[in-house]
Design a protein around this motif. Structure first.
Motif, PDB file in Angstrom:
ATOM      1  N   GLN A  63      -7.542  27.206 -28.932  1.00 35.00           N
ATOM      2  CA  GLN A  63      -6.698  28.116 -28.172  1.00 35.00           C
ATOM      3  C   GLN A  63      -7.152  28.217 -26.719  1.00 35.00           C
ATOM      4  N   VAL A  64      -6.226  28.677 -25.873  1.00 38.22           N
ATOM      5  CA  VAL A  64      -6.453  28.676 -24.432  1.00 38.22           C
ATOM      6  C   VAL A  64      -7.640  29.536 -24.033  1.00 38.22           C
ATOM      7  N   LEU A  65      -7.821  30.692 -24.668  1.00 38.26           N
ATOM      8  CA  LEU A  65      -8.910  31.590 -24.265  1.00 38.26           C
ATOM      9  C   LEU A  65     -10.271  30.974 -24.545  1.00 38.26           C
ATOM     10  N   ALA A  66     -10.396  30.238 -25.638  1.00 39.03           N
ATOM     11  CA  ALA A  66     -11.665  29.597 -25.963  1.00 39.03           C
ATOM     12  C   ALA A  66     -12.015  28.537 -24.926  1.00 39.03           C
ATOM     13  N   ILE A  67     -11.030  27.734 -24.544  1.00 40.04           N
ATOM     14  CA  ILE A  67     -11.294  26.696 -23.546  1.00 40.04           C
ATOM     15  C   ILE A  67     -11.567  27.328 -22.190  1.00 40.04           C
ATOM     16  N   ARG A  68     -10.844  28.389 -21.876  1.00 38.34           N
ATOM     17  CA  ARG A  68     -11.046  29.021 -20.570  1.00 38.34           C
ATOM     18  C   ARG A  68     -12.456  29.599 -20.443  1.00 38.34           C
ATOM     19  N   GLU A  69     -12.990  30.110 -21.522  1.00 37.41           N
ATOM     20  CA  GLU A  69     -14.359  30.630 -21.484  1.00 37.41           C
ATOM     21  C   GLU A  69     -15.355  29.538 -21.091  1.00 37.41           C
ATOM     22  N   VAL A  70     -15.111  28.327 -21.550  1.00 34.06           N
ATOM     23  CA  VAL A  70     -16.013  27.221 -21.218  1.00 34.06           C
ATOM     24  C   VAL A  70     -15.884  26.858 -19.738  1.00 34.06           C
ATOM     25  N   ASP A  72     -14.952  28.890 -17.344  1.00 38.65           N
ATOM     26  CA  ASP A  72     -15.536  29.989 -16.578  1.00 38.65           C
ATOM     27  C   ASP A  72     -17.068  29.917 -16.596  1.00 38.65           C
ATOM     28  N   GLU A  73     -17.625  29.578 -17.738  1.00 36.44           N
ATOM     29  CA  GLU A  73     -19.077  29.425 -17.833  1.00 36.44           C
ATOM     30  C   GLU A  73     -19.575  28.329 -16.893  1.00 36.44           C
ATOM     31  N   ALA A  74     -18.901  27.184 -16.914  1.00 36.70           N
ATOM     32  CA  ALA A  74     -19.312  26.066 -16.067  1.00 36.70           C
ATOM     33  C   ALA A  74     -19.247  26.443 -14.594  1.00 36.70           C
ATOM     34  N   TYR A  75     -18.179  27.126 -14.187  1.00 35.84           N
ATOM     35  CA  TYR A  75     -18.026  27.484 -12.777  1.00 35.84           C
ATOM     36  C   TYR A  75     -19.060  28.522 -12.343  1.00 35.84           C
ATOM     37  N   MET A  76     -19.470  29.390 -13.259  1.00 38.66           N
ATOM     38  CA  MET A  76     -20.476  30.388 -12.929  1.00 38.66           C
ATOM     39  C   MET A  76     -21.876  29.774 -12.836  1.00 38.66           C
ATOM     40  N   LEU A  77     -22.206  28.897 -13.778  1.00 36.38           N
ATOM     41  CA  LEU A  77     -23.553  28.338 -13.832  1.00 36.38           C
ATOM     42  C   LEU A  77     -23.736  27.136 -12.919  1.00 36.38           C
ATOM     43  N   GLU A  78     -22.639  26.470 -12.552  1.00 35.98           N
ATOM     44  CA  GLU A  78     -22.735  25.296 -11.679  1.00 35.98           C
ATOM     45  C   GLU A  78     -21.642  25.374 -10.605  1.00 35.98           C
ATOM     46  N   PRO A  79     -21.848  26.212  -9.591  1.00 35.63           N
ATOM     47  CA  PRO A  79     -20.821  26.398  -8.555  1.00 35.63           C
ATOM     48  C   PRO A  79     -20.462  25.125  -7.806  1.00 35.63           C
ATOM     49  N   ALA A  80     -21.327  24.122  -7.842  1.00 36.69           N
ATOM     50  CA  ALA A  80     -21.012  22.855  -7.177  1.00 36.69           C
ATOM     51  C   ALA A  80     -19.755  22.221  -7.750  1.00 36.69           C
ATOM     52  N   ILE A  81     -19.414  22.528  -8.993  1.00 38.96           N
ATOM     53  CA  ILE A  81     -18.187  22.000  -9.588  1.00 38.96           C
ATOM     54  C   ILE A  81     -16.970  22.549  -8.848  1.00 38.96           C
ATOM     55  N   VAL A  82     -17.022  23.810  -8.484  1.00 37.99           N
ATOM     56  CA  VAL A  82     -15.927  24.437  -7.747  1.00 37.99           C
ATOM     57  C   VAL A  82     -15.820  23.840  -6.350  1.00 37.99           C
ATOM     58  N   TYR A 123     -20.231  18.378 -17.380  1.00 41.28           N
ATOM     59  CA  TYR A 123     -21.097  19.556 -17.453  1.00 41.28           C
ATOM     60  C   TYR A 123     -21.609  19.747 -18.893  1.00 41.28           C
ATOM     61  N   LEU A 124     -20.699  19.654 -19.857  1.00 41.29           N
ATOM     62  CA  LEU A 124     -21.083  19.819 -21.258  1.00 41.29           C
ATOM     63  C   LEU A 124     -21.987  18.684 -21.733  1.00 41.29           C
ATOM     64  N   TRP A 125     -21.669  17.468 -21.313  1.00 38.20           N
ATOM     65  CA  TRP A 125     -22.461  16.304 -21.722  1.00 38.20           C
ATOM     66  C   TRP A 125     -23.909  16.444 -21.260  1.00 38.20           C
ATOM     67  N   LYS A 126     -24.107  16.876 -20.031  1.00 31.70           N
ATOM     68  CA  LYS A 126     -25.467  17.043 -19.498  1.00 31.70           C
ATOM     69  C   LYS A 126     -26.254  18.093 -20.265  1.00 31.70           C
ATOM     70  N   ARG A 127     -25.563  19.035 -20.875  1.00 33.17           N
ATOM     71  CA  ARG A 127     -26.215  20.082 -21.652  1.00 33.17           C
ATOM     72  C   ARG A 127     -26.260  19.759 -23.140  1.00 33.17           C
ATOM     73  N   LEU A 132     -18.290  18.858 -28.035  1.00 29.54           N
ATOM     74  CA  LEU A 132     -17.279  19.554 -27.239  1.00 29.54           C
ATOM     75  C   LEU A 132     -16.871  18.718 -26.034  1.00 29.54           C
ATOM     76  N   ALA A 133     -17.838  18.021 -25.434  1.00 29.71           N
ATOM     77  CA  ALA A 133     -17.512  17.141 -24.305  1.00 29.71           C
ATOM     78  C   ALA A 133     -16.537  16.054 -24.728  1.00 29.71           C
ATOM     79  N   LEU A 134     -16.739  15.483 -25.902  1.00 31.72           N
ATOM     80  CA  LEU A 134     -15.848  14.433 -26.387  1.00 31.72           C
ATOM     81  C   LEU A 134     -14.467  14.991 -26.741  1.00 31.72           C
ATOM     82  N   PHE A 135     -14.415  16.220 -27.225  1.00 32.12           N
ATOM     83  CA  PHE A 135     -13.125  16.868 -27.458  1.00 32.12           C
ATOM     84  C   PHE A 135     -12.358  17.012 -26.139  1.00 32.12           C
ATOM     85  N   ILE A 136     -13.049  17.474 -25.095  1.00 28.79           N
ATOM     86  CA  ILE A 136     -12.413  17.629 -23.789  1.00 28.79           C
ATOM     87  C   ILE A 136     -11.954  16.274 -23.262  1.00 28.79           C
TER      88      ILE A 136
END
Length: 267
Positions: A63-70, A72-82, A123-127, A132-136
């Motif tokens: 669902q959309v909310l689950a993916i959005r949480e990921v 949001d997490e990436a953008y918060m922890l790695e602002p260089a992505i933004v 981002y997910l692959w590095k962690r 989940l990275a392969l799903f994306i």
């Protein structure tokens, strides 16, 4: 922040996007709900970006909310992505004569969107969240017709023009300021393991349908003509064309990625 404090470049970019969104609503009221949901309902650029991309990536199970949480997490922890996403939007705006606003790139261009989805997968692959990275990655391929291994490394200011059919292998490196057109393959030459995919240096433009195969380097500021098959290293600041690709000249500018001039006969 005080009224006289300078805006961070992300804030300045966000203000421009909101102004463009308001202009679209004035010109085309039928898009008002869509534009409001994508842009004006959010408090910053990264919130809008995560909303847009998560709605593209959702399916009946995830669902959309689950993916959005990921996101949001990436953008918060790695602002260089933004920051990289902003550079990618500006690259398309500067290089594509059909584009007249940043907003158009953000909400409509699947080349831009597919790169941002890959940035999350990477981002997910590095962690080591590889499943989940392969799903994306899989959803990226299904939704946008672009297949990028999550381990592939991307710089900033990367443009996928039209994007359909682009394939990027696991050990590929794409440096800053690169333009790649539709149906390009950055692949291997067989079932070998290890470092086996191309390294695309800064300023390169890869024409539509080109195939670049193996652990080879496309030198800085070079141009690969449409439909070419590249099997060996390409020096900096040359134009290669053909099957197999051969040097036919030199680009007319230092960074072919910026001019997007695909007429190799002029080089």
């Amino acid at each position: 922040m005080s009224a006289t404090a300078p805006l961070h470049h992300t804030d300045t970019f966000w203000q421009t996007l909101k102004q463009e969104a308001e202009q679209v609503i004035r010109q085309e009221p039928l898009l008002a709900s869509f534009i409001h949901a994508c842009i004006l309902a959010h408090h910053n650029f990264e919130a809008a970006l995560s909303f847009i991309l998560s709605n593209k990536m959702k399916d009946d199970v995830m669902q959309v909310l689950a993916i959005r949480e990921v996101f949001d997490e990436a953008y918060m922890l790695e602002p260089a992505i933004v920051d990289a996403a902003i550079s990618d939007i500006k690259a398309v705006f500067d290089r594509d004569p059909a584009v007249h606003s940043y907003l158009t790139v953000l909400i409509h261009f699947k080349g831009f969107q597919s790169i941002q989805v890959h940035r999350l997968a990477h981002y997910l692959w590095k962690r080591r969240r590889t499943d989940l990275a392969l799903f994306i990655q899989s959803r990226n391929s299904q939704v946008f017709g672009v297949d990028i291994h999550p381990a592939a490394q991307f710089g900033r200011g990367v443009m996928f023009d039209h994007a359909t059919g682009i394939v990027v292998g696991e050990t590929t490196v794409i440096e800053d300021n690169v333009s790649i057109l539709q149906s390009v393959t950055l692949g291997g030459t067989g079932n070998e393991s290890g470092d086996r995919h191309p390294k695309i240096r800064q300023g390169v433009m890869v024409g539509s349908g080109a195939k670049i195969l193996g652990n080879i380097e496309i030198g800085r500021g070079s141009k690969v003509g449409a439909g070419s098959v590249v099997l060996s290293d390409v020096p900096a600041h040359v134009t290669v064309v053909g099957v197999p690709a051969k040097i036919v000249g030199r680009p007319c500018c230092e960074n072919p990625c910026e001019t997007m001039d695909q007429n190799v006969l002029e080089d």
